[in-house]
Scaffold this active site. Structure first.
Site, short mmCIF file in Angstrom:
data_model
loop_
_atom_site.label_atom_id
_atom_site.label_comp_id
_atom_site.label_asym_id
_atom_site.label_seq_id
_atom_site.Cartn_x
_atom_site.Cartn_y
_atom_site.Cartn_z
N ARG A 125 40.04 41.47 32.14
CA ARG A 125 38.97 40.96 32.99
C ARG A 125 39.08 39.44 33.11
O ARG A 125 39.47 38.75 32.16
CB ARG A 125 37.64 41.33 32.34
CG ARG A 125 36.39 40.92 33.10
CD ARG A 125 36.23 41.68 34.35
NE ARG A 125 34.87 41.65 34.86
CZ ARG A 125 34.55 41.99 36.11
NH1 ARG A 125 35.48 42.37 36.95
NH2 ARG A 125 33.30 41.97 36.50
N THR A 398 38.18 45.47 44.72
CA THR A 398 38.68 46.36 43.69
C THR A 398 39.58 47.45 44.30
O THR A 398 39.36 47.91 45.41
CB THR A 398 37.45 47.01 43.01
OG1 THR A 398 36.55 45.95 42.66
CG2 THR A 398 37.83 47.82 41.83
N THR A 416 40.77 44.16 40.44
CA THR A 416 39.80 43.65 41.42
C THR A 416 39.92 42.15 41.63
O THR A 416 40.37 41.43 40.73
CB THR A 416 38.36 43.96 40.95
OG1 THR A 416 37.44 43.56 41.96
CG2 THR A 416 38.01 43.24 39.66
N ASN A 418 36.97 41.29 43.13
CA ASN A 418 35.54 41.50 43.42
C ASN A 418 35.39 41.93 44.86
O ASN A 418 35.82 43.01 45.21
CB ASN A 418 34.68 40.30 43.06
CG ASN A 418 33.19 40.69 42.98
OD1 ASN A 418 32.90 41.88 42.85
ND2 ASN A 418 32.29 39.75 43.04
N ASP A 440 29.72 38.47 39.34
CA ASP A 440 29.34 39.62 38.50
C ASP A 440 28.53 39.18 37.27
O ASP A 440 27.98 40.02 36.56
CB ASP A 440 30.59 40.39 38.03
CG ASP A 440 31.04 41.41 39.08
OD1 ASP A 440 30.28 41.67 40.02
OD2 ASP A 440 32.16 41.94 38.95
N SER A 469 31.43 44.23 34.22
CA SER A 469 32.04 44.96 35.33
C SER A 469 31.48 46.38 35.39
O SER A 469 30.87 46.86 34.44
CB SER A 469 33.56 45.02 35.10
OG SER A 469 34.16 45.92 36.00
N GLY A 491 34.35 49.75 44.47
CA GLY A 491 33.00 49.98 45.01
C GLY A 491 31.90 49.24 44.28
O GLY A 491 30.73 49.60 44.42
N GLY A 492 32.25 48.22 43.49
CA GLY A 492 31.22 47.41 42.83
C GLY A 492 30.32 48.30 41.99
O GLY A 492 30.78 49.14 41.21
N1 GLY Z 1 33.75 43.25 40.67
C1 GLY Z 1 33.26 44.55 40.55
C2 GLY Z 1 33.19 45.01 39.15
O1 GLY Z 1 33.96 44.57 38.34
O2 GLY Z 1 32.35 45.80 38.83
#
Ligand code: GLY
Length: 589
Positions: A125, A398, A416, A418, A440, A469, A491-492
């Protein structure tokens, strides 16, 4: 010839080997024991078909959002590379052919399940730069600015290159340089397919505001058209430095200098020290038992695995299959479970290196039973009455790719930057986009982020911290401990609910893989207090019944998620499927 179904990108080369439709009857005999959902379970007018065939293969499969990238992974497997080798080469290829989400300038999570049954979770991350501050996105009046979403300040320290290196160091069998070669070739020039042309067309205006993005992605001022050869010479050189020097070819030397120079140009704060000190982390996967099946998924700093566990554990008490797929009663119970799980996710989960997390209790069946005990079968509980559960009182855009190799090793990898095209900022001279992952974090407690998530103090910005995330790369085992499914999605905030619904569609409703993926999806994330559903995804009568139960209903403008999944069939062969929502290709041999 059978192509992966309903693929709007189209134009795929013929697939190798024994392709055939996966009949519903075959899948009825999979681990799922409930009756197969009737095709009429899809509402009238729903654009994706319940009869689309999967791609079938004897022993190995790759599924991604892009046909070029899938072919790279399949070729690595054909030459004897394992699933991790294929995932690494495919991820680098996606960084070239899928700039909206594939990346060098972002981060991600990888869940690996080896053929020996062991599972491993890798966290790469992005991190907050060392100069980041808690209130860096507030103006002088304390109001939120847009700087966490667009521009140089939005970028976290990228993790992708270090993550792919770490995975390769531990499990790879093919030489690093060999895995970089296809991506470098693609950066030299590849034929643009319709999906990329459309995507760049939509992003052109915002990309054109940043000179290096304009130069990299809008050659001659326009996005490349379908059928054109798209060349990315700066990215090709950046990849070549990674090929020759490993992570030092990104986190030190020329590329690091270019990133720092780009930061200075646009008021960003990532420094040489941020880059040189970046590390990827191996973490203990979250393991969830759901009706005898085991899910191996990603622990914090992704909320994906833990929230998937809480949702599954709550719903285990509610027998979704008896309520019927997308009946009003079924969607209601699902939404109530999601509401409660997201309330806890938003409050409690964050980077475990910075915050004490009640993870053991969060994923326990005992806690889920308590948490779900007040779900009424008849009426919605307003989110204002569903605060975070009592977890601490006891002391405590993502893209996803799935790979299975002939040995039975499996990789679920979600990366991702984002939102689509991330911060929109390209590193001049290096040709890749930087993420906008800083959004995030909780930029201001109580205020929604890009995905409408209202998150808590624990996820506040701190120097070096990883932002929470929702990515949920997941591998599912059947009750005998055999590999059953590899799945994930972009899809966030909707990633977790998408992954749960696709797994549940197979396990609870006996759907084939294409049916499970193509089926319309719903979403609830505690706040905003509403059931979101894909456009045309619920019959009007079901929407009316849910409203009568007290749910606010929100029909999204488009679709939700983009699943790339592989299912092991009863006779041991593989079914692969690329969600037609964004297209792509599943292929194998
Ligand atoms: N940027 C989307 C996630 O990591 O949840």
């Amino acid at each position: 010839m059978i192509r992966d179904g309903g693929n709007p990108r189209g134009g795929h080369a013929p697939l190798p080997g024994r392709l055939r439709a996966i009949g519903a009857v075959v899948l009825l005999a999979t681990a799922a024991c409930e009756p197969l959902a009737d095709a009429s379970a899809y509402p009238a007018g729903w654009p994706f078909s319940p009869r689309t065939p999967a791609v079938d293969a004897d022993s190995a499969m790759v599924a991604t959002v892009d046909a070029h990238a899938t072919r790279v992974g399949v070729e690595v497997l054909r030459r004897g590379g394992n699933a991790v080798d294929a995932a690494v080469a495919t991820a680098f290829a996606l960084a070239v052919v899928n700039p909206e989400a594939g990346n060098l300038g972002g981060g991600g999570f990888m869940v690996i399940r080896l053929a020996d049954g062991s599972s491993h979770a890798l966290d790469f991350r992005e991190r907050a730069p060392l100069a980041a501050t808690r209130d860096m996105y507030l103006d002088e009046r304390g109001e939120l600015t847009n700087a966490s979403r667009r521009g140089h300040l939005a970028a976290g320290v990228p993790g992708t290159v270090m993550g792919l290196w770490e995975a390769h160091q531990r499990f790879g069998t093919v030489g690093w340089a060999e895995l970089l070669a296809p991506a470098i070739g693609l950066a030299g020039g590849f034929t643009v397919e319709s999906g990329l042309a459309r995507s760049l067309g939509r992003a052109a205006e915002s990309l054109s505001r940043y000179p290096a993005s304009r130069e990299a992605f809008l050659p001659g001022g326009e996005p490349p058209a379908e059928g054109e050869i798209f060349r990315q010479p700066d990215l090709m050189r950046a990849l070549a430095r990674i090929r020759s020097r490993g992570p030092d070819g990104f986190y030190r030397g020329e590329t690091a200098r270019l990133i720092v120079r780009e930061m200075r140009r646009g008021g960003g704060i990532i420094t040489a020290e941020d880059l040189a000190s970046y590390t990827a982390r191996w973490r203990e996967p979250v393991r969830v038992n759901y009706r005898g099946y085991t899910f191996h998924s990603m622990p914090p700093p992704s909320s994906g695995g833990a929230t998937l566990a809480l949702i599954s554990n709550i719903l285990e008490d509610h027998e979704l299959s008896r309520l019927g797929f997308h009946s009003a009663a079924g969607v209601h119970v699902l939404a109530e479970a999601l509401r409660r799980a997201y309330a806890d996710r938003n409050e409690y989960l964050a980077d475990p290196d910075y915050v004490e997390l009640p993870l053991e209790r969060f994923v326990s069946e005992a806690y889920a039973s308590e948490r779900g005990a007040d779900i009424s079968p008849f009426a919605a509980t307003p989110s204002s009455r569903v605060g975070p559960g009592a977890l601490l009182t006891e002391g405590t855009e993502t893209t996803h790719l799935s790979v299975v190799d002939p040995e039975g090793n499996a990789v679920a990898l979600t990366t991702t930057i984002n939102s689509l095209y991330g911060s929109r900022v390209t590193v001049e001279g290096a040709g890749f986009l930087l993420n906008n992952e800083m959004d995030d974090f909780t930029a201001r407690p109580g205020s929604p982020n890009l995905y409408g998530l209202v998150q808590g103090e624990r996820n506040a910005i701190e120097p070096g911290k990883r932002m929470l995330s929702a990515m949920t790369p997941t591998v599912v085992e059947d009750p005998e401990g055999n590999l059953l499914m590899v799945v994930g999605s972009p899809g966030g905030s909707t990633i977790i609910t998408t992954v749960f619904q696709v797994i549940s569609n197979v396990l609870d409703f006996g759907m084939s893989l294409p049916q499970a993926v193509n089926a319309p999806r719903v979403h609830h994330q505690h706040l905003p207090d509403r059931i979101q559903f894909e456009r045309g995804g619920l019959p009007p009568a079901v929407v009316d019944s849910l409203r009568a139960m007290g749910h606010e209903m929100d029909e999204r403008r488009g679709t939700s998620g983009d699943v790339k999944a592989i299912l092991v069939l009863p006779e041991g062969s593989l079914a692969g499927y690329a969600d037609p929502r964004r297209g792509g290709l599943a292929a194998g041999f």
